[in-house]
Design a protein around this motif. Structure first.
Motif, PDB file in Angstrom:
ATOM      1  N   ALA A   1       7.907   5.296  -7.155  1.00  0.00           N
ATOM      2  CA  ALA A   1       8.113   6.741  -7.069  1.00  0.00           C
ATOM      3  C   ALA A   1       9.616   7.053  -7.158  1.00  0.00           C
ATOM      4  O   ALA A   1      10.451   6.153  -7.056  1.00  0.00           O
ATOM      5  N   PRO A   2       9.960   8.326  -7.322  1.00  0.00           N
ATOM      6  CA  PRO A   2      11.379   8.695  -7.418  1.00  0.00           C
ATOM      7  C   PRO A   2      12.215   8.288  -6.202  1.00  0.00           C
ATOM      8  O   PRO A   2      13.428   8.132  -6.327  1.00  0.00           O
ATOM      9  N   ASP A   3      11.593   8.077  -5.040  1.00  0.00           N
ATOM     10  CA  ASP A   3      12.363   7.650  -3.866  1.00  0.00           C
ATOM     11  C   ASP A   3      12.728   6.169  -3.923  1.00  0.00           C
ATOM     12  O   ASP A   3      13.399   5.653  -3.040  1.00  0.00           O
ATOM     13  N   GLY A   4      12.261   5.472  -4.971  1.00  0.00           N
ATOM     14  CA  GLY A   4      12.565   4.058  -5.149  1.00  0.00           C
ATOM     15  C   GLY A   4      11.571   3.127  -4.492  1.00  0.00           C
ATOM     16  O   GLY A   4      11.616   1.916  -4.693  1.00  0.00           O
ATOM     17  N   ASN A   5      10.635   3.668  -3.716  1.00  0.00           N
ATOM     18  CA  ASN A   5       9.643   2.843  -3.025  1.00  0.00           C
ATOM     19  C   ASN A   5       8.426   2.590  -3.892  1.00  0.00           C
ATOM     20  O   ASN A   5       8.116   3.366  -4.798  1.00  0.00           O
ATOM     21  N   LEU A   6       7.728   1.497  -3.568  1.00  0.00           N
ATOM     22  CA  LEU A   6       6.471   1.192  -4.233  1.00  0.00           C
ATOM     23  C   LEU A   6       5.315   1.814  -3.462  1.00  0.00           C
ATOM     24  O   LEU A   6       5.288   1.792  -2.233  1.00  0.00           O
ATOM     25  N   TYR A   7       4.378   2.360  -4.206  1.00  0.00           N
ATOM     26  CA  TYR A   7       3.123   2.875  -3.678  1.00  0.00           C
ATOM     27  C   TYR A   7       2.037   2.296  -4.575  1.00  0.00           C
ATOM     28  O   TYR A   7       2.335   1.628  -5.563  1.00  0.00           O
ATOM     29  N   GLU A   8       0.786   2.551  -4.253  1.00  0.00           N
ATOM     30  CA  GLU A   8      -0.270   2.088  -5.149  1.00  0.00           C
ATOM     31  C   GLU A   8      -1.353   3.132  -5.289  1.00  0.00           C
ATOM     32  O   GLU A   8      -1.534   3.980  -4.405  1.00  0.00           O
ATOM     33  N   VAL A   9      -2.044   3.060  -6.421  1.00  0.00           N
ATOM     34  CA  VAL A   9      -3.302   3.779  -6.595  1.00  0.00           C
ATOM     35  C   VAL A   9      -4.375   2.700  -6.500  1.00  0.00           C
ATOM     36  O   VAL A   9      -4.207   1.600  -7.031  1.00  0.00           O
ATOM     37  N   THR A  10      -5.437   2.992  -5.785  1.00  0.00           N
ATOM     38  CA  THR A  10      -6.468   1.996  -5.536  1.00  0.00           C
ATOM     39  C   THR A  10      -7.855   2.620  -5.617  1.00  0.00           C
ATOM     40  O   THR A  10      -8.029   3.802  -5.262  1.00  0.00           O
ATOM     41  N   SER A  11      -8.793   1.856  -6.108  1.00  0.00           N
ATOM     42  CA  SER A  11     -10.187   2.302  -6.143  1.00  0.00           C
ATOM     43  C   SER A  11     -11.069   1.167  -5.677  1.00  0.00           C
ATOM     44  O   SER A  11     -10.676   0.004  -5.730  1.00  0.00           O
ATOM     45  N   GLY A  12     -12.238   1.504  -5.227  1.00  0.00           N
ATOM     46  CA  GLY A  12     -13.159   0.494  -4.754  1.00  0.00           C
ATOM     47  C   GLY A  12     -14.044   1.048  -3.660  1.00  0.00           C
ATOM     48  O   GLY A  12     -14.013   2.240  -3.371  1.00  0.00           O
ATOM     49  N   PRO A  13     -14.789   0.166  -3.030  1.00  0.00           N
ATOM     50  CA  PRO A  13     -15.762   0.616  -2.023  1.00  0.00           C
ATOM     51  C   PRO A  13     -15.141   0.887  -0.656  1.00  0.00           C
ATOM     52  O   PRO A  13     -15.569   0.333   0.357  1.00  0.00           O
ATOM     53  N   TYR A  14     -14.104   1.727  -0.620  1.00  0.00           N
ATOM     54  CA  TYR A  14     -13.524   2.139   0.656  1.00  0.00           C
ATOM     55  C   TYR A  14     -14.476   3.125   1.334  1.00  0.00           C
ATOM     56  O   TYR A  14     -15.212   3.828   0.662  1.00  0.00           O
ATOM     57  N   ARG A  15     -14.416   3.180   2.652  1.00  0.00           N
ATOM     58  CA  ARG A  15     -15.192   4.110   3.479  1.00  0.00           C
ATOM     59  C   ARG A  15     -16.639   4.069   3.119  1.00  0.00           C
ATOM     60  O   ARG A  15     -17.357   4.913   2.864  1.00  0.00           O
TER      61      ARG A  15
END
Length: 118
Positions: A104-118
């Motif tokens: 992201a613009p703040d320089g940190n890593l994030y993720e997008v995730t999919s799957g059988p959550y909840r």
């Protein structure tokens, strides 16, 4: 893409034992899976808090904390992010779970995730 929530939080730390004990004994989280250098805790709503030691090969973040945003399709979300000019990793998977890290613009890593959550 539509973000549905933050369902995963991971941290990589040189203080693995202390963090794992803190998560269990102070935060009261339930250990769902553990192995050398990795501890996976499940929150009551099914969200995941994962701790990695500094040398464990899992977890795509090189250090610090990363959060996973739930989406319907991690591959499609990664494609959208790339189209917007965002630096995105390859999509990875474990069973039915899929994820990609993005910076992201703040320089940190994030993720997008999919799957059988909840």
């Amino acid at each position: 893409m539509q973000l549905k929530g933050v369902v995963w939080l991971g941290t990589r730390t040189a203080r693995f034992d202390e963090m794992s004990a803190f998560a269990k004994d102070v935060l009261g989280l339930e250990l769902k899976h553990g192995e050398a250098g990795q501890a996976v805790f499940e929150l009551p709503d099914g969200d995941t808090f994962e701790i990695f030691d500094a040398h464990h090969p899992g977890g795509g973040q090189p250090d610090g904390v990363a959060a996973g945003f739930l989406v319907d399709d991690a591959e499609a979300a990664a494609t959208e992010l790339r189209a917007a000019g965002v630096e995105v990793s390859d999509v990875d998977s474990a069973g039915a779970f899929r994820w990609a890290y993005f910076r992201a613009p703040d320089g940190n890593l994030y993720e997008v995730t999919s799957g059988p959550y909840r």
